[in-house]
Write an enzyme that holds these catalytic residues in place. Structure first.
Site, PDB file in Angstrom:
ATOM      1  N   CYS A   3      43.633  48.189  35.956  1.00 44.47           N
ATOM      2  CA  CYS A   3      44.305  46.907  35.700  1.00 44.47           C
ATOM      3  C   CYS A   3      45.063  46.486  36.953  1.00 44.47           C
ATOM      4  O   CYS A   3      45.917  47.225  37.461  1.00 44.47           O
ATOM      5  CB  CYS A   3      45.275  47.040  34.521  1.00 44.47           C
ATOM      6  SG  CYS A   3      46.377  45.624  34.340  1.00 44.47           S
ATOM      7  N   CYS A   6      48.880  46.452  36.591  1.00 44.55           N
ATOM      8  CA  CYS A   6      49.415  47.828  36.526  1.00 44.55           C
ATOM      9  C   CYS A   6      49.483  48.407  37.937  1.00 44.55           C
ATOM     10  O   CYS A   6      50.447  49.112  38.278  1.00 44.55           O
ATOM     11  CB  CYS A   6      48.552  48.707  35.626  1.00 44.55           C
ATOM     12  SG  CYS A   6      48.810  48.438  33.855  1.00 44.55           S
ATOM     13  N   ASP A  29      53.168  34.693  42.887  1.00 44.68           N
ATOM     14  CA  ASP A  29      51.734  34.519  42.635  1.00 44.68           C
ATOM     15  C   ASP A  29      51.004  34.379  43.964  1.00 44.68           C
ATOM     16  O   ASP A  29      51.483  33.740  44.904  1.00 44.68           O
ATOM     17  CB  ASP A  29      51.506  33.271  41.774  1.00 44.68           C
ATOM     18  CG  ASP A  29      50.118  33.209  41.188  1.00 44.68           C
ATOM     19  OD1 ASP A  29      49.976  33.414  39.972  1.00 44.68           O
ATOM     20  OD2 ASP A  29      49.150  32.951  41.953  1.00 44.68           O
ATOM     21  N   HIS A  45      51.530  48.396  29.836  1.00 41.17           N
ATOM     22  CA  HIS A  45      50.350  47.542  29.731  1.00 41.17           C
ATOM     23  C   HIS A  45      50.253  46.915  28.352  1.00 41.17           C
ATOM     24  O   HIS A  45      50.093  47.596  27.353  1.00 41.17           O
ATOM     25  CB  HIS A  45      49.058  48.315  30.036  1.00 41.17           C
ATOM     26  CG  HIS A  45      47.860  47.404  30.011  1.00 41.17           C
ATOM     27  ND1 HIS A  45      47.471  46.669  31.115  1.00 41.17           N
ATOM     28  CD2 HIS A  45      47.015  47.063  29.014  1.00 41.17           C
ATOM     29  CE1 HIS A  45      46.428  45.927  30.787  1.00 41.17           C
ATOM     30  NE2 HIS A  45      46.125  46.147  29.515  1.00 41.17           N
ATOM     31  N   HIS A  96      46.550  41.444  31.637  1.00 41.43           N
ATOM     32  CA  HIS A  96      47.847  42.138  31.498  1.00 41.43           C
ATOM     33  C   HIS A  96      48.846  41.019  31.267  1.00 41.43           C
ATOM     34  O   HIS A  96      48.962  40.116  32.120  1.00 41.43           O
ATOM     35  CB  HIS A  96      48.146  42.931  32.781  1.00 41.43           C
ATOM     36  CG  HIS A  96      49.429  43.721  32.764  1.00 41.43           C
ATOM     37  ND1 HIS A  96      49.489  45.053  33.085  1.00 41.43           N
ATOM     38  CD2 HIS A  96      50.706  43.347  32.496  1.00 41.43           C
ATOM     39  CE1 HIS A  96      50.738  45.489  33.013  1.00 41.43           C
ATOM     40  NE2 HIS A  96      51.506  44.461  32.665  1.00 41.43           N
ATOM     41  N   HIS A  98      51.374  38.270  31.205  1.00 36.65           N
ATOM     42  CA  HIS A  98      52.231  37.776  32.285  1.00 36.65           C
ATOM     43  C   HIS A  98      52.702  36.376  31.963  1.00 36.65           C
ATOM     44  O   HIS A  98      52.019  35.608  31.286  1.00 36.65           O
ATOM     45  CB  HIS A  98      51.504  37.810  33.637  1.00 36.65           C
ATOM     46  CG  HIS A  98      50.180  37.129  33.645  1.00 36.65           C
ATOM     47  ND1 HIS A  98      49.046  37.696  33.128  1.00 36.65           N
ATOM     48  CD2 HIS A  98      49.809  35.910  34.114  1.00 36.65           C
ATOM     49  CE1 HIS A  98      48.018  36.878  33.285  1.00 36.65           C
ATOM     50  NE2 HIS A  98      48.453  35.772  33.869  1.00 36.65           N
ATOM     51  N   HIS A 100      53.995  32.960  33.816  1.00 34.40           N
ATOM     52  CA  HIS A 100      54.135  32.184  35.051  1.00 34.40           C
ATOM     53  C   HIS A 100      55.467  31.440  34.993  1.00 34.40           C
ATOM     54  O   HIS A 100      55.764  30.772  33.994  1.00 34.40           O
ATOM     55  CB  HIS A 100      53.031  31.133  35.162  1.00 34.40           C
ATOM     56  CG  HIS A 100      51.629  31.661  35.212  1.00 34.40           C
ATOM     57  ND1 HIS A 100      50.906  31.746  36.380  1.00 34.40           N
ATOM     58  CD2 HIS A 100      50.796  32.112  34.242  1.00 34.40           C
ATOM     59  CE1 HIS A 100      49.702  32.223  36.125  1.00 34.40           C
ATOM     60  NE2 HIS A 100      49.599  32.452  34.828  1.00 34.40           N
TER      61      HIS A 100
HETATM   62  P1  DGP Z   1      46.108  33.821  34.680  1.00 34.00           P
HETATM   63  O1  DGP Z   1      44.911  33.097  35.227  1.00 34.00           O
HETATM   64  O2  DGP Z   1      47.003  32.986  33.790  1.00 34.00           O
HETATM   65  O3  DGP Z   1      45.662  35.118  34.055  1.00 34.00           O
HETATM   66  O4  DGP Z   1      47.017  34.170  35.953  1.00 34.00           O
HETATM   67  C1  DGP Z   1      46.725  35.176  36.841  1.00 34.00           C
HETATM   68  C2  DGP Z   1      47.467  34.880  38.104  1.00 34.00           C
HETATM   69  O5  DGP Z   1      47.480  36.058  38.878  1.00 34.00           O
HETATM   70  C3  DGP Z   1      46.847  33.793  38.968  1.00 34.00           C
HETATM   71  O6  DGP Z   1      47.755  32.690  39.047  1.00 34.00           O
HETATM   72  C4  DGP Z   1      46.682  34.443  40.346  1.00 34.00           C
HETATM   73  C5  DGP Z   1      47.494  35.711  40.244  1.00 34.00           C
HETATM   74  N1  DGP Z   1      46.943  36.829  40.971  1.00 34.00           N
HETATM   75  C6  DGP Z   1      45.697  37.323  40.877  1.00 34.00           C
HETATM   76  N2  DGP Z   1      45.535  38.382  41.676  1.00 34.00           N
HETATM   77  C7  DGP Z   1      46.745  38.575  42.305  1.00 34.00           C
HETATM   78  C8  DGP Z   1      47.218  39.530  43.258  1.00 34.00           C
HETATM   79  O7  DGP Z   1      46.513  40.439  43.705  1.00 34.00           O
HETATM   80  N3  DGP Z   1      48.511  39.396  43.665  1.00 34.00           N
HETATM   81  C9  DGP Z   1      49.324  38.403  43.186  1.00 34.00           C
HETATM   82  N4  DGP Z   1      50.565  38.354  43.667  1.00 34.00           N
HETATM   83  N5  DGP Z   1      48.917  37.493  42.269  1.00 34.00           N
HETATM   84  C10 DGP Z   1      47.634  37.590  41.852  1.00 34.00           C
END
Ligand code: DGP
Length: 114
Positions: A3, A6, A29, A45, A96, A98, A100
Site C-alpha cells: 500500500c 502505508c 499531495d 490501514h 488507503h 485519506h 484531501h
Molecule cells: P484519490 O485519487 O482521491 O485516491 O487521491 C490520491 C492522491 O494521492 C492524489 O491526489 C495524488 C496523491 N498521490 C499519489 N501518489 C502519491 C505519492 O507518492 N506521494 C504523494 N505525496 N501523493 C501521492
C-alpha cells in the site's frame, strides 16, 4: 501489504510531512489541485470510507479534530475544503483512507482533489 500510503507513513517513500502523531500522518499531495493540497491518512490501514467501522472510527474522529490545525499549519488562512473520494465513481486512486485538505486560494466549485 503493498500500500503506497502505508509506505509513506512508514517513511519508505519520502513525502512532504505537515503533521504527524500516533494516529495520523499529513503530507503534501504530489500533484496539488490547489495552492494548499494536503492529504491526511490514518496510520492504520483502512481501505476507504467504506471500511470505517465502530472499531476503527475513533481514529477518524481524531483526524477530524485535528484537520483545522493541520489546515492552518499548511497555509490555509481563509478557509479550506475536505474531500474523501470513495470507490471508482469518485475516482479513488489510492486504496488507503485519506482526506484531501484543499485551500490557500479561492477554490473553484468543482474540484475533487485528484
Ligand atoms: P484519490 O485519487 O482521491 O485516491 O487521491 C490520491 C492522491 O494521492 C492524489 O491526489 C495524488 C496523491 N498521490 C499519489 N501518489 C502519491 C505519492 O507518492 N506521494 C504523494 N505525496 N501523493 C501521492
Amino acid at each position: 501489504m503493498d500500500c503506497l500510503f502505508c509506505k509513506i507513513v512508514a517513511g519508505e517513500i519520502p513525502s512532504g510531512k505537515v503533521y504527524e502523531d500516533d494516529y495520523m500522518y499529513a503530507f503534501r499531495d504530489i500533484s496539488p489541485e490547489a495552492k494548499v493540497h494536503v492529504l491526511v491518512v490514518p496510520k492504520q490501514h483502512i481501505g476507504s470510507m467504506d471500511e470505517i467501522t465502530a472499531e476503527n472510527s475513533a481514529v477518524v474522529a481524531r483526524i477530524f479534530e485535528k484537520i483545522p490545525e493541520i489546515a492552518r499549519m499548511a497555509g490555509c488562512e481563509s478557509g479550506y475544503r475536505v474531500i474523501s473520494n470513495c470507490g471508482p465513481d469518485a475516482g479513488q486512486s489510492v486504496m488507503h483512507l485519506h482526506f484531501h485538505i484543499l485551500g490557500g486560494e479561492e477554490l473553484p466549485l468543482h474540484i475533487r482533489g485528484n
